[in-house]
Write an enzyme that holds these catalytic residues in place. Sequence first.
Site, PDB file in Angstrom:
ATOM      1  N   ASP A  82     -10.592   1.828  -3.287  1.00  0.00           N
ATOM      2  CA  ASP A  82     -11.087   1.620  -1.925  1.00  0.00           C
ATOM      3  C   ASP A  82     -12.608   1.635  -1.877  1.00  0.00           C
ATOM      4  O   ASP A  82     -13.202   1.276  -0.858  1.00  0.00           O
ATOM      5  CB  ASP A  82     -10.547   2.708  -0.985  1.00  0.00           C
ATOM      6  CG  ASP A  82      -9.132   2.422  -0.513  1.00  0.00           C
ATOM      7  OD1 ASP A  82      -8.633   1.311  -0.745  1.00  0.00           O
ATOM      8  OD2 ASP A  82      -8.518   3.322   0.106  1.00  0.00           O
ATOM      9  N   ASP A 107       0.826  -1.200   0.000  1.00  0.00           N
ATOM     10  CA  ASP A 107       0.000   0.000   0.000  1.00  0.00           C
ATOM     11  C   ASP A 107       0.867   1.260   0.000  1.00  0.00           C
ATOM     12  O   ASP A 107       2.047   1.234   0.376  1.00  0.00           O
ATOM     13  CB  ASP A 107      -0.912  -0.004   1.224  1.00  0.00           C
ATOM     14  CG  ASP A 107      -2.275   0.612   0.929  1.00  0.00           C
ATOM     15  OD1 ASP A 107      -2.395   1.353  -0.065  1.00  0.00           O
ATOM     16  OD2 ASP A 107      -3.220   0.352   1.702  1.00  0.00           O
TER      17      ASP A 107
END
Length: 727
Positions: free
Chosen positions: A547, A477
């Site tokens: 997301d 990430d």
Amino acid sequence: MPIFLEKDGKTLHLQNEILSYVISIEKEKYVTHRYWGRRLESFNGSTQLQMIDRGFATNPIPDERVFSLNALPLETSTQQSGDHRISNYTIRSHTNHTRTDFSYKKFEIQTGKKRIEGLPTLEGKDSEVTTLTITLYDDIQKLEMKLFYHLYEQLPVITRHVTFLNYGNQEVFLDNAGSLQVDIASTTFDLLTLYGSHTNEANISRRRLHNGIQKIESTRGVSSPQHQPFLALLNPNTDEFSGEARAFHLIYSGNFQAQVEVEQYGSSRVQLGINAEGFSWKLSPGGKFETPEAVMVYSNQGLNHMSNTFHKLYQEHLCPKPFRNRERPILLNTWEANYFDISEEKCEKLAELASQVGMEMFVLDDGWFGNRMDDTSSLGDWKENKEKLPNGIAGLAEMVRNKGMKFGLWFEPEMISRNSELFKANSDWVIHSPAYSPLEGRRQLVLDLSNREVQDFLINVLTEHLETGKIDYIKWDMNRHLTDIGSAAFPKDQQGEISHRYILGLYRILEKLVKQFPNVLFENCSSGGGRFDPGMMYYMAQNWTSDNTDALCRTKIQYGYSLLYPPIMMAAHVSPVPNHQVGRITSLETRGLVAMSANFGYELNLMDVSKEELTEIENQISFYKQHRKLFQFGEFYRLKSPGEYFETAWMFKNEEEAIVIYFNGVARPAVPVNYLPVNYLDDYATYKEMDTGRMYSGSELNYAGVTIPRVKEDYKTLIYHFIKVNR
């Protein structure tokens, strides 16, 4: 030979079965663009360059007032020589002057293509790619520029990059280093781009070109969710199924610029490369600088053909080799199930249920290390929290493996928390400007990946975890953009290099890790699609697409990204409802089919779902496993684009079967009769529709279509499964 010299001795012709790209040398000095489009058998100059005495034109040959660089269709720009259009490069001398005078010297044709040093590069065997190298030279400053063209013989693809070399005795500075430029003799195009934001990525923008400069860019240190490093020029009548498209995509993960200038005399100049804003590179005597690779795709069969070309190119020539033909596992990710509230006990219960319903990998997301109770601490301190995980990562992984699943782990290696032990020991390891306090974002600072010492630290940290052999997958990430850019590791005259050196450092880290651990599946993530680009796909076989896990939003996001990336590169998860990003409630069936249309997984607490839902999940997984090869390796076609009501349709197809998925979006009144042509089946084959058993010819399904019944329900999904029975 797919690249050859025409009879006039000055025209180079790049040619395969689909396209031609033609370059000529004018005045034995200037590299000009003559044609790019459908294959030509030969080019003999039917479209002659028009030489007109233009007002205010500068004439490099004083006696030829009709010859001006300001109107010449060029393959690379000039500096301070009368070409006032957007430039592809800027070189500043040691005296701060920017005049150069590059002249054509030679060309070379070779089979195959070489790796661009330190950068992700599309592969191409000698039998697949032919390379043209054009060399230009500035005799005054002793500078060399090499223009590289790589023609893929079985695909309508040319890739380009540029190398700058300094053979002089003085340093120069590259203030702009573009990967490609092309002047196209038309302005009647539509401009296609992908724009967005966090949780709203890959929106499609299509608009007519207008006079002046149209530009998309990133100055965020990453390619960004705001703009994909991509643009395409479309004929006005081009749609998904027909018409011409000329597309450009940059294989790079940092700041970029992609722009088109519609200039005064009726041509469109396209330029693509590293963003010139904030960029400068010191090129010392004997130094070399190579630009990222840029991809050019031509289609005369609409956007689906353009996309199929990108999909095939990236899956076969860019994706890490061990995963090009390897099926991806169905996984459970703990993030929306538990967020930071994880424990060994909770993980074991989740893993048990995941195993029972047929999932194949358990992924522990954020919250497992240091004192990580929320997003304000511990980044950089990559040691498991023994209060949460008494048996550590190794013990948790062993438990998961004993249940018949693989194990994955989340990292955010590029970030550091100010309250971490790593920051206390190495405060100069962060990106920052001298004399200023480093700026935080999401309570995070960014590690200075331009610093080789930092690179080696991260390589060692990840290696220590991966050497245990317990980790099969890493979700990598990156959750903030770069600001306050500066590095303590470089002198003041190289601070303009830091953004690019950051990306080079990231690539070096990934290169080391993927070579040492070729069977570990890396998933790229940057709060979803914040750094979803082909540069990252060179190292990581898949990307967390957004997301935003809402099924309705995801149809639009996945539709947009499918312009460039095959579904197997896009990760999608079934998440809980009401959805955590938008609060919408959609059926488990719809959430499942949207997620199956990418790289399939789940991100919910299985302990909170009903027995009926658990059975439905088990059935979804069983169905997906039966058709996994089709979903992951079949051809993907967009059949209906999301409109006002989000009505969408697409198809997965191989030689044996096809699955069409239709999303009705938002229910509406007075729905017209709706038939959906399938378009891409074999006209002369017979297909069996598996739900009804009825037989149809491919031509009937392609042109008459299938009936879409009226649906009085929001977000309903329909599926049509066709098996080819004969031809």
